[in-house]
Scaffold this motif. Structure first.
Motif, PDB file in Angstrom:
ATOM      1  N   ASN A   9      52.425  32.776  36.378  1.00 56.69           N
ATOM      2  CA  ASN A   9      53.239  33.027  34.617  1.00 56.69           C
ATOM      3  C   ASN A   9      53.669  31.267  34.326  1.00 56.69           C
ATOM      4  O   ASN A   9      52.731  30.747  33.118  1.00 56.69           O
ATOM      5  N   GLN A  10      53.684  30.000  35.068  1.00 58.32           N
ATOM      6  CA  GLN A  10      54.694  29.681  34.728  1.00 58.32           C
ATOM      7  C   GLN A  10      53.638  28.503  35.129  1.00 58.32           C
ATOM      8  O   GLN A  10      53.748  27.105  34.451  1.00 58.32           O
ATOM      9  N   VAL A  11      52.120  29.041  35.537  1.00 59.09           N
ATOM     10  CA  VAL A  11      51.256  27.537  35.337  1.00 59.09           C
ATOM     11  C   VAL A  11      50.621  27.460  34.625  1.00 59.09           C
ATOM     12  O   VAL A  11      50.136  28.363  33.463  1.00 59.09           O
ATOM     13  N   GLN A  12      51.003  26.016  33.610  1.00 58.55           N
ATOM     14  CA  GLN A  12      50.354  25.808  32.419  1.00 58.55           C
ATOM     15  C   GLN A  12      48.441  25.735  32.478  1.00 58.55           C
ATOM     16  O   GLN A  12      48.511  25.998  31.128  1.00 58.55           O
ATOM     17  N   ASP A  13      48.660  24.739  33.204  1.00 58.77           N
ATOM     18  CA  ASP A  13      46.838  25.388  33.441  1.00 58.77           C
ATOM     19  C   ASP A  13      46.146  26.470  33.597  1.00 58.77           C
ATOM     20  O   ASP A  13      46.375  27.768  34.732  1.00 58.77           O
ATOM     21  N   GLN A  14      45.313  27.226  31.979  1.00 59.67           N
ATOM     22  CA  GLN A  14      45.269  28.108  32.202  1.00 59.67           C
ATOM     23  C   GLN A  14      43.631  28.008  33.427  1.00 59.67           C
ATOM     24  O   GLN A  14      43.518  29.656  34.192  1.00 59.67           O
ATOM     25  N   GLU A  15      42.705  27.329  33.552  1.00 60.27           N
ATOM     26  CA  GLU A  15      41.965  27.648  34.629  1.00 60.27           C
ATOM     27  C   GLU A  15      42.230  28.093  35.966  1.00 60.27           C
ATOM     28  O   GLU A  15      42.194  28.746  36.951  1.00 60.27           O
ATOM     29  N   LEU A  16      43.233  27.385  36.239  1.00 61.59           N
ATOM     30  CA  LEU A  16      44.107  27.382  37.698  1.00 61.59           C
ATOM     31  C   LEU A  16      44.678  28.575  38.035  1.00 61.59           C
ATOM     32  O   LEU A  16      45.152  29.297  39.092  1.00 61.59           O
ATOM     33  N   ARG A  17      46.008  28.908  37.054  1.00 59.00           N
ATOM     34  CA  ARG A  17      46.075  29.736  36.677  1.00 59.00           C
ATOM     35  C   ARG A  17      45.174  31.481  37.054  1.00 59.00           C
ATOM     36  O   ARG A  17      45.913  31.948  37.761  1.00 59.00           O
ATOM     37  N   ALA A  18      44.093  31.622  36.169  1.00 61.33           N
ATOM     38  CA  ALA A  18      43.575  32.401  36.729  1.00 61.33           C
ATOM     39  C   ALA A  18      42.927  32.079  37.911  1.00 61.33           C
ATOM     40  O   ALA A  18      42.569  33.836  38.755  1.00 61.33           O
ATOM     41  N   ARG A  19      42.710  30.939  38.343  1.00 61.75           N
ATOM     42  CA  ARG A  19      42.117  30.682  39.848  1.00 61.75           C
ATOM     43  C   ARG A  19      43.051  31.308  41.219  1.00 61.75           C
ATOM     44  O   ARG A  19      42.786  31.903  42.028  1.00 61.75           O
ATOM     45  N   LEU A  20      44.464  30.848  40.938  1.00 59.22           N
ATOM     46  CA  LEU A  20      45.474  31.413  41.818  1.00 59.22           C
ATOM     47  C   LEU A  20      45.259  33.012  41.574  1.00 59.22           C
ATOM     48  O   LEU A  20      45.967  33.861  42.386  1.00 59.22           O
ATOM     49  N   GLN A  21      45.609  33.981  40.082  1.00 60.02           N
ATOM     50  CA  GLN A  21      45.658  34.788  40.163  1.00 60.02           C
ATOM     51  C   GLN A  21      44.902  36.069  40.932  1.00 60.02           C
ATOM     52  O   GLN A  21      45.270  36.601  41.837  1.00 60.02           O
ATOM     53  N   ALA A  22      43.655  35.120  41.141  1.00 64.46           N
ATOM     54  CA  ALA A  22      42.426  36.378  41.401  1.00 64.46           C
ATOM     55  C   ALA A  22      42.640  35.975  43.282  1.00 64.46           C
ATOM     56  O   ALA A  22      42.276  37.042  43.837  1.00 64.46           O
ATOM     57  N   GLU A  23      43.169  35.139  43.629  1.00 67.97           N
ATOM     58  CA  GLU A  23      43.048  35.108  45.309  1.00 67.97           C
ATOM     59  C   GLU A  23      44.747  35.694  45.894  1.00 67.97           C
ATOM     60  O   GLU A  23      43.746  36.214  46.828  1.00 67.97           O
ATOM     61  N   VAL A  24      45.434  35.661  44.578  1.00 63.70           N
ATOM     62  CA  VAL A  24      46.233  36.390  45.342  1.00 63.70           C
ATOM     63  C   VAL A  24      45.591  38.317  45.577  1.00 63.70           C
ATOM     64  O   VAL A  24      46.173  38.752  45.944  1.00 63.70           O
ATOM     65  N   ASN A  25      44.726  38.623  44.402  1.00 58.04           N
ATOM     66  CA  ASN A  25      44.840  39.796  43.713  1.00 58.04           C
ATOM     67  C   ASN A  25      43.826  40.040  45.246  1.00 58.04           C
ATOM     68  O   ASN A  25      43.632  41.386  45.691  1.00 58.04           O
ATOM     69  N   LYS A  26      43.075  39.314  45.956  1.00 61.09           N
ATOM     70  CA  LYS A  26      42.310  39.361  47.633  1.00 61.09           C
ATOM     71  C   LYS A  26      43.655  39.307  48.143  1.00 61.09           C
ATOM     72  O   LYS A  26      42.853  40.312  48.822  1.00 61.09           O
ATOM     73  N   LEU A  27      44.169  38.834  48.427  1.00 60.28           N
ATOM     74  CA  LEU A  27      45.230  38.798  49.458  1.00 60.28           C
ATOM     75  C   LEU A  27      45.593  40.340  49.074  1.00 60.28           C
ATOM     76  O   LEU A  27      46.515  40.654  50.189  1.00 60.28           O
ATOM     77  N   SER A  28      46.236  40.215  47.849  1.00 59.33           N
ATOM     78  CA  SER A  28      47.129  41.774  48.220  1.00 59.33           C
ATOM     79  C   SER A  28      46.190  42.926  48.310  1.00 59.33           C
ATOM     80  O   SER A  28      46.916  44.201  48.884  1.00 59.33           O
ATOM     81  N   LYS A  29      44.723  43.293  48.443  1.00 58.24           N
ATOM     82  CA  LYS A  29      44.173  43.619  49.205  1.00 58.24           C
ATOM     83  C   LYS A  29      44.427  44.316  49.961  1.00 58.24           C
ATOM     84  O   LYS A  29      43.551  45.032  50.600  1.00 58.24           O
ATOM     85  N   GLN A  30      43.766  42.491  50.751  1.00 55.44           N
ATOM     86  CA  GLN A  30      43.893  42.561  52.193  1.00 55.44           C
ATOM     87  C   GLN A  30      45.497  43.306  53.412  1.00 55.44           C
ATOM     88  O   GLN A  30      44.946  43.969  53.816  1.00 55.44           O
ATOM     89  N   LYS A  31      46.183  42.712  52.733  1.00 56.06           N
ATOM     90  CA  LYS A  31      48.037  43.547  52.786  1.00 56.06           C
ATOM     91  C   LYS A  31      48.339  44.868  52.680  1.00 56.06           C
ATOM     92  O   LYS A  31      48.608  44.346  51.421  1.00 56.06           O
ATOM     93  N   LYS A  32      48.717  45.113  52.905  1.00 52.53           N
ATOM     94  CA  LYS A  32      49.479  47.061  52.503  1.00 52.53           C
ATOM     95  C   LYS A  32      51.056  46.434  52.073  1.00 52.53           C
ATOM     96  O   LYS A  32      51.473  45.818  53.446  1.00 52.53           O
ATOM     97  N   PHE A  33      51.677  46.330  51.180  1.00 51.56           N
ATOM     98  CA  PHE A  33      53.176  46.663  51.282  1.00 51.56           C
ATOM     99  C   PHE A  33      53.452  47.912  50.997  1.00 51.56           C
ATOM    100  O   PHE A  33      53.073  48.921  50.809  1.00 51.56           O
ATOM    101  N   GLY A  34      54.881  48.246  52.426  1.00 52.21           N
ATOM    102  CA  GLY A  34      54.912  49.384  52.592  1.00 52.21           C
ATOM    103  C   GLY A  34      54.504  49.575  54.236  1.00 52.21           C
ATOM    104  O   GLY A  34      54.977  48.910  54.724  1.00 52.21           O
ATOM    105  N   LEU A  35      53.969  50.341  54.265  1.00 52.24           N
ATOM    106  CA  LEU A  35      53.420  50.844  55.074  1.00 52.24           C
ATOM    107  C   LEU A  35      52.055  50.041  55.469  1.00 52.24           C
ATOM    108  O   LEU A  35      51.481  50.139  55.028  1.00 52.24           O
ATOM    109  N   VAL A  36      52.096  49.430  57.071  1.00 55.63           N
ATOM    110  CA  VAL A  36      50.883  48.839  56.681  1.00 55.63           C
ATOM    111  C   VAL A  36      50.436  49.427  58.145  1.00 55.63           C
ATOM    112  O   VAL A  36      51.681  49.426  59.025  1.00 55.63           O
ATOM    113  N   TYR A  37      49.538  49.510  58.824  1.00 57.08           N
ATOM    114  CA  TYR A  37      48.404  50.454  59.423  1.00 57.08           C
ATOM    115  C   TYR A  37      46.502  49.645  59.728  1.00 57.08           C
ATOM    116  O   TYR A  37      46.200  49.758  58.711  1.00 57.08           O
TER     117      TYR A  37
END
Length: 695
Positions: A9-37
């Motif tokens: 959210n501190q990234v000023q460039d809107q396009e870069l911020r959106a691309r970073l958020q999209a990649e992090v969203n993908k990553l969060s779907k691949q790795k579970k937080f809490g119980l991992v199996y």
């Protein structure tokens, strides 16, 4: 993840911020937080009874199900199979193959009656045992009882590495690097289905487990049952302990998930510390047990007791019978005669003399129990001298006197109802004495089952949440040796409840037995193999023996149940039906060709009332009206006017099934019926019961 989002959210460039958020969203779907199996290859079910046809999916019987083939052609003894993974064809012997169903494919179940035991013909209480993979059984039960189950009690594999459970037809042992994630993957599917079965407001799930998976299980429950209150009980089940060179472990854990309105019922026993007072006062059995209990031990204590079964009273006593004379069971002055006959049919003695008993009868301190056909005598209980003194000094009070029989009801004057604690220590919870040894008594030590629970710890666990619900529906889909149904029957016998139990277990043989059978040339599915499986060799025989009160050889069980004067040989006034889960062809169901096979499913859906009905021929009737079972079925729309007259005249018919393809026609017919529960067959079954679809 929260910190990363803050940085993005501190990234000023809107396009870069959106691309970073999209990649992090993908990553969060691949790795579970809490119980991992890991997500493993979906479980498969072996369909031993299904015929192998062109187009069938098959696997090798004796192998772990990792390679799945599609049958492209058949000869007399061979199958031309295609492996989709390797894209190669292979010829395999038919005798080595089994049909399989992968999770994600719709398959349609039915219940094949195997056996039944009826020890209460006048009762509508019927328990059920289903031999099946419990995942498919749970989806069947979702169709039958979604949101209706009051208590689910399960004792799943503990995953100790001792090869005590299978994943995809292969035992999982300590050398398997993925055994924990396989266990979690297996449990996750089943716990999600279990939640759909529980009453969403008052249902309770209770899972017993040990230290190997307790923390993983708690995390998994937090994920699935996030809207439930979760609590853990520590229960001492092995007082002698198992150390293996480290701390000596004496406990297991009960993890409970409570729906929003579910509560634990307080009792006189908080489960920790012995010698707890309660409001309940035990009446003593007139039949002497323990030492000096034979006729020859106190000959003057062998006398007739006269009873009036019609009025439900004990009338009086006769003179002691001389030792050399055999007792007569003929009526005396119109009264039935009770003699002190023990559970092994030998002659025993009463606990008090005739004059003392006459005095107690006059005070209303003697009550008549039920007639025991096996021993040809009556159960009789009385208020002991110790209890009588407590009545005199006010510790125990007489709360009422039955106007017809004159018998009193009593309770402690200042008895305490205490909250049940989260640490349980009870001698009766000892798994060795009241689990393993109890099974040994039933099976004459000829059949083994690893680590059965004490019947009393299971009873106490279930009672803690259904004590105030005498008609509760209890489910155990890891039933193992059948302790849960045994415990429910014991609880019902203690308080007169009509709780119903459904158990599910597979028919696996032990690892050692599996090796021996393979050495002898047998394979899964062979009668010799199946007859030694858990369901057929342990669970069902125990159910029959505990209900009827005998061991597997037919001899009366010895001893009494703890905390009561109830002989095990008395069995229970209960009935149970044994089914095997099978699978139907969808097209045959749609055409109405397999109604006969679906009839037990309809019986279970309507509450297991009365004996499960059967059709004696393959010819379909035009209708079935079964008031003794509480349901009716219309198979021929042309006779609907006649059907209306019959079902609307039967108040006991609460469920109606109408076989029709027309939704409009179904609604029109349903509008003329008085029953609240009306279903359209077979659409209801096919649309709502696409089991084995990934959910």
């Amino acid at each position: 993840m929260a910190a990363i989002n803050d940085l993005i959210n501190q990234v000023q460039d809107q396009e870069l911020r959106a691309r970073l958020q999209a990649e992090v969203n993908k990553l969060s779907k691949q790795k579970k937080f809490g119980l991992v199996y890991e997500e493993h290859m979906p479980e498969c079910t072996a369909l031993y009874d299904a015929p192998i046809r062109v187009g069938s999916k098959v696997a090798l019987k004796d192998k772990q199900i990792t390679a799945i083939y599609e049958v492209k052609g058949l000869s007399d003894s061979k199958a031309q199979c295609y492996d989709k993974v390797t894209q190669c064809e292979i010829e395999l012997p038919l005798e080595d193959l089994i049909c399989i169903a992968e999770f994600g494919e719709p398959i349609y179940p039915y219940l094949e009656p195997v056996d039944s035991v009826c020890n209460a013909p006048d009762s509508s209480l019927w328990h059920a045992l289903i031999e099946a993979d419990n995942y498919h059984a749970l989806q069947l039960l979702e169709y039958l009882y979604a949101g209706q189950v009051d208590c689910i009690y399960i004792d799943p594999p503990y995953n100790t590495g001792a090869r005590d459970w299978k994943y995809n037809n292969d035992y999982v042992d300590s050398s398997d690097a993925y055994r924990h994630s396989k266990w979690l993957s297996m449990m996750e599917k089943r716990l999600r289905l279990a939640k759909k079965l529980l009453n969403p407001r008052s249902g309770v799930l209770m899972v017993t487990i040990d230290e190997h998976e307790v923390h993983h299980l708690r995390c998994l429950m937090e994920e699935i049952y996030s809207d439930f209150y979760i609590q853990m009980v520590t229960c001492v089940t092995n007082p002698t302990g198992a150390s293996q060179g480290r701390y000596s472990r004496i406990e297991e854990y009960i993890t409970a998930c409570f729906a929003p309105d579910a509560n634990v019922t307080s009792s006189g026993d908080p489960m920790i510390g012995e010698n707890i007072e309660s409001n309940e006062v035990r009446w003593k059995s007139l039949l002497r047990s323990g030492t000096s209990a034979r006729r020859e031990d106190r000959k003057n204590m062998f006398y007739p007791v006269y009873v009036d079964p019609q009025k439900g009273i004990v009338v009086g006593t006769g003179e002691p019978l001389e030792y050399e004379i055999e007792p007569s069971f003929e009526k005396v002055n119109g009264y039935e005669v009770a003699w002190p006959i023990r559970s092994d049919y030998s002659m025993g003695r009463w606990s008090v003399g005739a004059s003392t008993l006459d005095r107690l009868i006059a005070k209303g301190y003697v009550q008549l129990g039920r007639f025991d056909k096996k021993r040809n005598t009556f159960g009789i209980t009385y208020i002991s001298s110790e209890t009588e003194k407590m009545i005199e000094d006010g510790t125990i009070q007489i709360t009422r006197r039955n106007q017809e029989t004159g018998v009193v009801s009593i309770s402690f004057t200042n008895g305490k109802n205490q909250a049940i604690r989260t640490v349980w220590y009870r001698k009766r919870h000892n798994a060795g004495v009241y689990g393993t040894n109890l099974l040994g008594t039933i099976f004459n030590n000829t059949r083994s089952f690893p680590f059965p629970k004490s019947v009393y710890v299971v009873k106490d666990t279930i009672a803690s949440v259904v004590r105030k619900n005498p008609s509760a529906l209890v489910l155990d889909f890891f039933s193992g040796s059948g302790t849960t149904l045994h415990a429910v029957n014991l609880l019902n016998a203690e308080d007169g409840g009509q709780r119903r139990c459904i158990m599910v277990t597979n028919n696996e043989v032990s690892d050692e037995e599996s090796k021996r059978l393979k050495k002898d040339g047998f394979k899964p599915g062979d009668p010799e193999w199946e007859s030694l499986g858990i369901a057929q060799y342990v669970t069902w025989p125990r159910t029959v023996c505990s209900i009827e009160g005998h061991d597997v050889s037919g001899n009366p069980l010895k001893g009494n149940y703890l905390d009561s004067e109830r002989p095990m040989a008395d069995g229970f006034e209960a009935n149970a039906a044994f089914f095997k889960l099978g699978f139907l062809d969808k097209n045959a169901v749609a055409l109405g060709r397999q109604f006969k096979e679906l009839l037990p499913v309809l019986w279970m859906k309507t509450g297991c009332v009365g004996t499960c009905p059967r059709l004696n021929s393959d010819e379909l009737p035009s209708m079935l009206v079964l008031p003794e079972n509480g349901f009716a079925i219309l198979l021929n729309e042309l006779i609907f006017p006649e059907f209306i007259d019959k079902v609307n005249a039967e108040d006991a018919v609460e469920h109606i099934f109408i076989v029709t393809d027309s939704i409009g026609g179904f609604k029109e017919m349903a509008s003329h019926l008085q029953a609240e529960n009306v279903y359209q067959m077979y659409r209801d079954y096919l649309d709502n019961f696409r089991i084995n679809i990934g959910r």
